[in-house]
Scaffold this motif. Structure first.
Motif, mmCIF file in Angstrom:
data_model
loop_
_atom_site.group_PDB
_atom_site.id
_atom_site.type_symbol
_atom_site.label_atom_id
_atom_site.label_comp_id
_atom_site.label_asym_id
_atom_site.label_seq_id
_atom_site.Cartn_x
_atom_site.Cartn_y
_atom_site.Cartn_z
ATOM 1 N N TRP A 68 0.903 -1.326 0.144
ATOM 2 C CA TRP A 68 -0.290 -0.131 -0.071
ATOM 3 C C TRP A 68 0.794 1.077 -0.174
ATOM 4 O O TRP A 68 1.959 1.155 0.697
ATOM 5 C CB TRP A 68 -0.693 -0.100 1.127
ATOM 6 N N GLU A 69 0.428 1.939 -0.715
ATOM 7 C CA GLU A 69 0.970 3.469 -0.571
ATOM 8 C C GLU A 69 0.179 4.633 -0.659
ATOM 9 O O GLU A 69 -1.008 4.654 -1.367
ATOM 10 C CB GLU A 69 2.007 3.605 -1.899
ATOM 11 N N GLY A 70 0.144 5.455 0.345
ATOM 12 C CA GLY A 70 -0.830 6.661 0.561
ATOM 13 C C GLY A 70 -0.485 7.722 1.723
ATOM 14 O O GLY A 70 0.914 7.331 2.168
ATOM 15 N N ASN A 71 -1.347 8.350 1.992
ATOM 16 C CA ASN A 71 -1.008 9.495 3.146
ATOM 17 C C ASN A 71 -1.659 9.207 4.617
ATOM 18 O O ASN A 71 -2.888 8.705 4.550
ATOM 19 C CB ASN A 71 -1.400 10.812 2.847
ATOM 20 N N LEU A 72 -0.933 8.921 5.595
ATOM 21 C CA LEU A 72 -1.519 8.869 6.968
ATOM 22 C C LEU A 72 -1.792 10.387 7.665
ATOM 23 O O LEU A 72 -1.151 11.329 7.046
ATOM 24 C CB LEU A 72 -0.458 8.057 7.613
ATOM 25 N N GLN A 127 3.586 -1.097 15.033
ATOM 26 C CA GLN A 127 2.326 -1.900 15.093
ATOM 27 C C GLN A 127 1.024 -1.104 14.942
ATOM 28 O O GLN A 127 0.162 -1.228 13.996
ATOM 29 C CB GLN A 127 2.070 -2.856 16.350
ATOM 30 N N GLU A 128 1.230 0.426 15.649
ATOM 31 C CA GLU A 128 0.066 1.149 15.405
ATOM 32 C C GLU A 128 0.180 1.925 13.782
ATOM 33 O O GLU A 128 -0.877 1.988 13.590
ATOM 34 C CB GLU A 128 0.710 2.345 16.425
ATOM 35 N N LEU A 129 1.293 1.954 13.695
ATOM 36 C CA LEU A 129 1.235 2.636 12.101
ATOM 37 C C LEU A 129 0.858 1.536 10.982
ATOM 38 O O LEU A 129 0.048 1.891 10.107
ATOM 39 C CB LEU A 129 3.089 2.846 11.611
ATOM 40 N N LEU A 130 0.999 0.355 11.355
ATOM 41 C CA LEU A 130 0.368 -0.990 10.316
ATOM 42 C C LEU A 130 -0.845 -0.911 10.563
ATOM 43 O O LEU A 130 -1.539 -0.725 9.491
ATOM 44 C CB LEU A 130 1.097 -2.235 10.828
ATOM 45 N N GLN A 131 -1.354 -0.669 11.784
ATOM 46 C CA GLN A 131 -2.935 -0.481 11.963
ATOM 47 C C GLN A 131 -3.732 0.592 11.274
ATOM 48 O O GLN A 131 -4.829 0.597 10.605
ATOM 49 C CB GLN A 131 -3.285 -0.502 13.341
ATOM 50 N N ALA A 132 -2.783 1.791 11.371
ATOM 51 C CA ALA A 132 -3.387 3.087 10.883
ATOM 52 C C ALA A 132 -3.502 2.735 9.103
ATOM 53 O O ALA A 132 -4.204 3.335 8.623
ATOM 54 C CB ALA A 132 -2.441 4.121 11.152
ATOM 55 N N ILE A 133 -2.494 2.099 8.869
ATOM 56 C CA ILE A 133 -2.393 1.724 7.247
ATOM 57 C C ILE A 133 -3.485 1.035 6.860
ATOM 58 O O ILE A 133 -4.259 1.246 5.990
ATOM 59 C CB ILE A 133 -1.244 1.065 6.855
ATOM 60 N N PHE A 164 -7.187 4.010 14.601
ATOM 61 C CA PHE A 164 -5.883 4.372 14.448
ATOM 62 C C PHE A 164 -5.611 5.156 13.289
ATOM 63 O O PHE A 164 -4.450 5.739 13.163
ATOM 64 C CB PHE A 164 -5.219 2.758 14.003
ATOM 65 N N GLN A 165 -6.691 5.148 12.465
ATOM 66 C CA GLN A 165 -6.475 6.191 11.283
ATOM 67 C C GLN A 165 -6.339 7.724 11.809
ATOM 68 O O GLN A 165 -5.317 8.425 11.456
ATOM 69 C CB GLN A 165 -7.578 6.283 10.486
ATOM 70 N N THR A 166 -7.036 8.057 12.618
ATOM 71 C CA THR A 166 -7.065 9.269 13.420
ATOM 72 C C THR A 166 -6.374 9.509 14.642
ATOM 73 O O THR A 166 -6.023 10.610 15.260
ATOM 74 C CB THR A 166 -8.395 9.931 13.575
ATOM 75 N N ARG A 167 -5.848 8.246 15.362
ATOM 76 C CA ARG A 167 -5.278 8.216 16.607
ATOM 77 C C ARG A 167 -6.092 8.744 17.661
ATOM 78 O O ARG A 167 -5.507 9.549 18.404
ATOM 79 C CB ARG A 167 -3.998 8.964 16.625
ATOM 80 N N THR A 168 -7.665 8.514 17.418
ATOM 81 C CA THR A 168 -8.241 9.012 18.593
ATOM 82 C C THR A 168 -9.336 7.902 18.991
ATOM 83 O O THR A 168 -9.632 6.751 18.449
ATOM 84 C CB THR A 168 -9.284 10.293 18.045
#
Length: 254
Positions: A68-72, A127-133, A164-168
């Protein structure tokens, strides 16, 4: 603007973890003013040693690799920068075959490569970054925990949602036909997960319909309800995970 131009996280599971579970990934991160650009390449390893029946028997598919490639969201850029600013690395560190491998390479005023000394912090953030992706890409939904406490006097209900997308994270409390919403501290989420999944969750006997009888019930976002003390039980003799879970749940329902 961020203090780093690019960061690469390379991860490999321990040599002790057999296929089809073993995997590795490379995560490249580039900050901008408004977001964190991410490029992920994840692949499962050593599967040529197994027959397809063996792979599928463990709940996997013929190809579980993921790109995957995109913006977090910008909040992830800030979290990465915050951890980088307090990270020192060890170069040429000998890998421990019984441990996962994680290495960093980033560009700022100079190029820095090696194993971070604050390794546990990086394991968790990765792990958090993977979940956000996964959530940003639509591969997975936000985490949701539905709690239902039914007694002869009242029905208490709370829904915890963690994105995890918005970390809220937030809690919706429902009582007497009215609902109230409040934020849940993100930094408390790891402890919640630890307490929540310390007991054993048994699918046998779990409810597919919303329960109506007295009891304390949990639904982890899959529409299945697990009853405390019946399908959520101690993992072994002498364990004491249930009282901690009950105490935590009472806070979420109050």
């Amino acid at each position: 603007m961020a203090s780093f131009r690019q960061l690469t996280i390379h991860f490999e599971t321990s040599a002790q973890l057999p296929p089809p579970y073993s995997y590795q990934y490379e995560l490249r991160l580039k900050p901008s003013f408004q977001f964190l650009h991410a490029q992920l390449k994840l692949s499962y390893t050593h599967r040529e040693e197994l027959d397809m029946d063996e792979i599928e028997a463990e709940g996997f598919t013929p190809n579980d690799d993921y790109e995957w490639e995109g913006n977090l969201e910008k909040v992830w850029r800030d979290e990465v920068e915050k951890l980088l600013n307090k990270t020192k690395v060890e170069k040429n560190k000998q890998p421990d075959e019984e441990a996962d491998l994680l290495a960093l390479a980033w560009e700022s005023d100079q190029t820095i490569e090696g194993t971070p000394q604050n390794l546990e912090d990086w394991y968790y953030l990765a792990q958090e970054l993977l979940q956000a992706i996964y959530e940003t890409s639509g591969k997975e939904r936000a985490f949701e925990l539905h709690l239902l406490d039914i007694t002869s006097q009242e029905v208490k209900e709370s829904i915890l949602t963690a994105s995890f997308q918005t970390r809220t994270a937030q809690i919706k409390k429902i009582s007497g036909g009215k609902s109230a919403l409040r934020f849940y501290p993100w930094h408390e989420l790891p402890h919640l997960m630890e307490v929540l999944y310390a007991p054993n969750w048994l699918s046998e006997g779990a409810h597919e319909q919303r329960p109506k009888r007295n009891g304390l019930y949990f639904s982890p976002g899959d529409g299945i309800w697990y009853e405390y003390g019946k399908q959520i039980v101690e993992p072994g003799k002498g364990a004491a995970t249930l009282p901690k879970l009950k105490q935590f749940v009472n806070r979420l329902l109050s």
